[in-house]
Design a protein around this motif. Sequence first.
Motif, PDB file in Angstrom:
ATOM      1  N   TYR A 109       0.733  -1.182   0.032  1.00 39.58           N
ATOM      2  CA  TYR A 109      -0.056   0.016   0.001  1.00 39.58           C
ATOM      3  C   TYR A 109       0.824   1.040  -0.059  1.00 39.58           C
ATOM      4  O   TYR A 109       1.448   1.644   0.848  1.00 39.58           O
ATOM      5  N   PRO A 110       0.961   1.990  -1.085  1.00 38.78           N
ATOM      6  CA  PRO A 110       1.808   3.071  -1.090  1.00 38.78           C
ATOM      7  C   PRO A 110       0.833   4.358  -0.651  1.00 38.78           C
ATOM      8  O   PRO A 110      -0.195   4.705  -0.759  1.00 38.78           O
ATOM      9  N   ARG A 111       1.767   5.219   0.369  1.00 39.05           N
ATOM     10  CA  ARG A 111       1.157   6.384   0.922  1.00 39.05           C
ATOM     11  C   ARG A 111       1.870   7.474   0.547  1.00 39.05           C
ATOM     12  O   ARG A 111       3.340   7.489   0.860  1.00 39.05           O
ATOM     13  N   MET A 112       1.275   8.515  -0.229  1.00 37.77           N
ATOM     14  CA  MET A 112       2.315   9.468  -0.667  1.00 37.77           C
ATOM     15  C   MET A 112       2.282  10.885   0.098  1.00 37.77           C
ATOM     16  O   MET A 112       1.436  11.017   0.729  1.00 37.77           O
ATOM     17  N   ALA A 113       3.576  11.266  -0.008  1.00 41.46           N
ATOM     18  CA  ALA A 113       3.683  12.728   0.660  1.00 41.46           C
ATOM     19  C   ALA A 113       2.937  14.079   0.012  1.00 41.46           C
ATOM     20  O   ALA A 113       2.699  15.054   0.685  1.00 41.46           O
ATOM     21  N   ALA A 114       2.727  13.576  -1.360  1.00 46.52           N
ATOM     22  CA  ALA A 114       2.004  14.746  -1.894  1.00 46.52           C
ATOM     23  C   ALA A 114       0.641  14.404  -2.703  1.00 46.52           C
ATOM     24  O   ALA A 114       0.844  13.418  -3.147  1.00 46.52           O
ATOM     25  N   VAL A 115      -0.438  14.874  -2.809  1.00 48.37           N
ATOM     26  CA  VAL A 115      -1.723  14.765  -3.558  1.00 48.37           C
ATOM     27  C   VAL A 115      -1.118  14.478  -5.009  1.00 48.37           C
ATOM     28  O   VAL A 115      -1.830  13.464  -5.473  1.00 48.37           O
ATOM     29  N   GLN A 116      -0.236  15.388  -5.626  1.00 51.83           N
ATOM     30  CA  GLN A 116       0.053  15.236  -6.834  1.00 51.83           C
ATOM     31  C   GLN A 116       1.202  14.588  -7.214  1.00 51.83           C
ATOM     32  O   GLN A 116       1.519  14.280  -8.116  1.00 51.83           O
ATOM     33  N   GLY A 117       1.767  13.867  -5.999  1.00 49.86           N
ATOM     34  CA  GLY A 117       3.075  12.918  -6.268  1.00 49.86           C
ATOM     35  C   GLY A 117       2.971  12.139  -7.182  1.00 49.86           C
ATOM     36  O   GLY A 117       3.780  11.639  -8.026  1.00 49.86           O
ATOM     37  N   PRO A 118       1.536  11.071  -7.439  1.00 48.46           N
ATOM     38  CA  PRO A 118       1.692   9.857  -8.512  1.00 48.46           C
ATOM     39  C   PRO A 118       1.767  10.682  -9.821  1.00 48.46           C
ATOM     40  O   PRO A 118       2.050   9.929 -10.646  1.00 48.46           O
ATOM     41  N   PHE A 119       1.526  12.000 -10.193  1.00 44.77           N
ATOM     42  CA  PHE A 119       1.669  12.582 -11.458  1.00 44.77           C
ATOM     43  C   PHE A 119       2.680  13.319 -11.790  1.00 44.77           C
ATOM     44  O   PHE A 119       2.796  14.037 -12.831  1.00 44.77           O
ATOM     45  N   VAL A 120       3.643  13.023 -10.873  1.00 47.61           N
ATOM     46  CA  VAL A 120       4.966  13.920 -11.320  1.00 47.61           C
ATOM     47  C   VAL A 120       5.782  12.867 -12.099  1.00 47.61           C
ATOM     48  O   VAL A 120       5.744  11.809 -12.159  1.00 47.61           O
ATOM     49  N   THR A 121       6.455  13.420 -13.235  1.00 49.32           N
ATOM     50  CA  THR A 121       7.200  12.663 -14.052  1.00 49.32           C
ATOM     51  C   THR A 121       8.664  12.994 -13.567  1.00 49.32           C
ATOM     52  O   THR A 121       9.285  14.092 -13.614  1.00 49.32           O
ATOM     53  N   GLU A 153      13.112   9.903 -16.516  1.00 50.83           N
ATOM     54  CA  GLU A 153      12.154   8.915 -16.732  1.00 50.83           C
ATOM     55  C   GLU A 153      11.017   9.647 -17.766  1.00 50.83           C
ATOM     56  O   GLU A 153      10.932  10.727 -18.066  1.00 50.83           O
ATOM     57  N   ASP A 154      10.285   8.862 -18.306  1.00 50.90           N
ATOM     58  CA  ASP A 154       9.292   9.237 -19.264  1.00 50.90           C
ATOM     59  C   ASP A 154       7.915   9.170 -18.921  1.00 50.90           C
ATOM     60  O   ASP A 154       7.116   9.303 -19.966  1.00 50.90           O
ATOM     61  N   ARG A 155       7.347   8.913 -17.717  1.00 48.74           N
ATOM     62  CA  ARG A 155       6.169   8.570 -17.624  1.00 48.74           C
ATOM     63  C   ARG A 155       5.624   9.173 -16.144  1.00 48.74           C
ATOM     64  O   ARG A 155       6.502   9.631 -15.255  1.00 48.74           O
ATOM     65  N   PHE A 156       4.332   9.240 -15.845  1.00 50.30           N
ATOM     66  CA  PHE A 156       3.972   9.657 -14.257  1.00 50.30           C
ATOM     67  C   PHE A 156       4.668   8.665 -13.517  1.00 50.30           C
ATOM     68  O   PHE A 156       4.531   7.616 -13.634  1.00 50.30           O
ATOM     69  N   PHE A 157       4.798   9.090 -12.218  1.00 41.89           N
ATOM     70  CA  PHE A 157       5.631   8.297 -11.237  1.00 41.89           C
ATOM     71  C   PHE A 157       4.560   7.226 -10.866  1.00 41.89           C
ATOM     72  O   PHE A 157       5.196   5.823 -10.840  1.00 41.89           O
ATOM     73  N   TYR A 158       3.419   7.130 -10.800  1.00 41.06           N
ATOM     74  CA  TYR A 158       2.752   6.030 -10.067  1.00 41.06           C
ATOM     75  C   TYR A 158       2.548   4.851 -10.997  1.00 41.06           C
ATOM     76  O   TYR A 158       2.647   4.051 -10.716  1.00 41.06           O
ATOM     77  N   GLU A 159       2.985   5.183 -12.673  1.00 38.13           N
ATOM     78  CA  GLU A 159       2.834   4.061 -13.395  1.00 38.13           C
ATOM     79  C   GLU A 159       4.113   3.270 -13.365  1.00 38.13           C
ATOM     80  O   GLU A 159       3.975   1.860 -13.270  1.00 38.13           O
ATOM     81  N   SER A 160       5.272   3.883 -13.071  1.00 38.37           N
ATOM     82  CA  SER A 160       6.330   3.309 -12.842  1.00 38.37           C
ATOM     83  C   SER A 160       6.417   2.623 -11.465  1.00 38.37           C
ATOM     84  O   SER A 160       6.960   1.386 -11.248  1.00 38.37           O
ATOM     85  N   LEU A 161       5.649   2.893 -10.332  1.00 33.66           N
ATOM     86  CA  LEU A 161       5.586   2.422  -9.045  1.00 33.66           C
ATOM     87  C   LEU A 161       4.951   1.188  -9.247  1.00 33.66           C
ATOM     88  O   LEU A 161       5.507   0.199  -8.641  1.00 33.66           O
ATOM     89  N   LYS A 162       3.816   1.091  -9.969  1.00 31.85           N
ATOM     90  CA  LYS A 162       3.101  -0.140 -10.241  1.00 31.85           C
ATOM     91  C   LYS A 162       3.862  -1.232 -10.929  1.00 31.85           C
ATOM     92  O   LYS A 162       3.877  -2.290 -10.334  1.00 31.85           O
ATOM     93  N   TYR A 163       4.625  -0.837 -11.929  1.00 33.99           N
ATOM     94  CA  TYR A 163       5.546  -1.759 -12.538  1.00 33.99           C
ATOM     95  C   TYR A 163       6.672  -2.272 -11.391  1.00 33.99           C
ATOM     96  O   TYR A 163       6.813  -3.412 -11.412  1.00 33.99           O
ATOM     97  N   GLN A 164       7.197  -1.543 -10.741  1.00 29.00           N
ATOM     98  CA  GLN A 164       8.307  -1.886  -9.768  1.00 29.00           C
ATOM     99  C   GLN A 164       7.900  -2.927  -8.649  1.00 29.00           C
ATOM    100  O   GLN A 164       8.414  -3.914  -8.604  1.00 29.00           O
ATOM    101  N   ILE A 165       6.488  -2.675  -8.098  1.00 27.46           N
ATOM    102  CA  ILE A 165       5.819  -3.612  -7.271  1.00 27.46           C
ATOM    103  C   ILE A 165       5.581  -4.885  -8.166  1.00 27.46           C
ATOM    104  O   ILE A 165       5.842  -6.046  -7.651  1.00 27.46           O
ATOM    105  N   LEU A 166       5.036  -4.824  -9.295  1.00 23.68           N
ATOM    106  CA  LEU A 166       4.587  -5.983  -9.961  1.00 23.68           C
ATOM    107  C   LEU A 166       5.828  -6.552 -10.384  1.00 23.68           C
ATOM    108  O   LEU A 166       5.792  -8.068 -10.289  1.00 23.68           O
ATOM    109  N   ALA A 167       7.032  -6.117 -10.814  1.00 24.73           N
ATOM    110  CA  ALA A 167       8.218  -7.032 -11.045  1.00 24.73           C
ATOM    111  C   ALA A 167       8.860  -7.550 -10.065  1.00 24.73           C
ATOM    112  O   ALA A 167       9.464  -8.540 -10.327  1.00 24.73           O
ATOM    113  N   ALA A 168       8.693  -7.038  -8.956  1.00 22.16           N
ATOM    114  CA  ALA A 168       9.086  -7.850  -7.856  1.00 22.16           C
ATOM    115  C   ALA A 168       8.236  -8.922  -7.036  1.00 22.16           C
ATOM    116  O   ALA A 168       8.883  -9.440  -6.213  1.00 22.16           O
TER     117      ALA A 168
END
Length: 512
Positions: free
Chosen positions: A266-278, A282-297
């Motif tokens: 369960y990810p808890r962000m420090a900022a409301v817009q944090g998931p949408f920072v590129t 890197e080349d995409r919103f932060f949250y998309e990479s986060l999902k991949y990193q959790i999935l890949a592990a």
Amino acid sequence: MEKLSKIAFIPLDERPCNYEFPYLLAQGTGIQLARPPQDMMGLKKKPGDTDRLWSWLEQECGDADGAIVALDTLLYGGIIPSRLHAMEHPQVAERLQKLRRLKQINPKLRIFAFQLLMRCPQYSIADEEPDYYGDWGREIFLQGYISHRAELGIASMDELEELADIGRRLPEEIIDDYMRRRSVNIAVIHDVLELIAEGLIDFMIFPQDDSAPFGHTAKDQEKVRAMISDRDLELRTYMYPGADEVGCTLLARMVNEGMRKTPLVYPRMAAVQGPFVTPLYEDRFFYESLKYQILAAGGLVASSAEEADLILLVNTPGETMMEADSQQHPFFSYDVYRNIIELVEYGDYMLRHKGKPVAVADVGYANGADHKLLKLLKQKGMLFELAGYAGWNTSSNTLGTVISQSMLYLQYGRTPQHLDFLSLRYAEDLCYCSVVRMALNQGEVEAMGLSKFELDGQRGEVSRLVQERLGAELEKRINGGWGRVEVIDCYMPWNRTFEVGLRVRYHPGGPS
């Protein structure tokens, strides 16, 4: 897969992040992570001995349960040689076919592999690129970036004029050499996908090192994504930003698979817009990479803290499309659009009152830990109670490292080796990357008659100075009643300031 007893591991290169981190994470698990001797690995632009590496891998896979292999090392001699080689496609393809021998030797072997999409830095520095990149790197990047935008019909007139100017100035032999190597590497990725389709490679990651939304790397990404889709390999072949953390990620995935576990994070962000920072590089919103990193592990994103096996506190920046690259000169709104105080209080509550394992992904700044965040974690007495922590280099480097450590913590607990790795992160990510390195790069090495790209050797005066400074910074920022960190070895792996090689030891203490 039955319970793991041995994994054969081919690192991406000889730097600690690739050669040491997965090895250190495996300590305390009961799993033997066999890695090649250092003398088989290369040294920065010098390739590793691929013949010896293949022979070593065949020997070690005979009684291994799994193999985690960096194909760039087996094919080219390492991450940097993959950007420098002069080989043609048939020569590299022949090397790749040696993978077949591994499953002939051991049919039950599980092979997890990774291979980088070749990067294209935005700057003219040849430290990790062909020598001509020092003169023409910016032009090579812009040639790919603008031409890609032109193909998509979104390039401005100013960009098209700049592209024409670059075409007149950039020597033909240089761009031909650069593009030839890219084409060879993509052709080999095509061959790798054929092996995945056959079932020879069980799981694959194509990480993107220093990626951007447009340019040569982005175009290669489109080609590889199409090849993956054509072969229906999406569930066995991932592609996302990252590089030096992937050995750790695949170790966690292999352990989770062996134990038939799927940790929920369960990810808890420090900022409301944090998931949408590129993030930078890197080349995409932060949250998309986060999902991949959790999935890949080997995990999944939890929909609530209640169902989660792990709470991941994520120190994200607070503004969309921005990320501070300097704690000395942060964006004016940096502390307004994020709330690290709430983040730490939430983590402390989940840890102390709900009994949930808590980890910290410190991605607020590129290339180092957030001083304020670590100060708060120390005040709360959480530093050595965490399931994992990382805050180094790129956002994805940090994510892959902390997620992997945390998933192993879920299986094996608070071992001495876990505490040593936590201690290493505090010594390196905070005290070196965010403090000592900054001072070295702001004139200190020049005052010694050196350069941040060329020091006085792996174990020269600079390494001695770094170890001394780290001891003082650890005493100031980390050590206390809950524990202390001792640096017992220090060297400069690539004879530059960017990375440091450390051995540390955690010493316990009682609550103050």
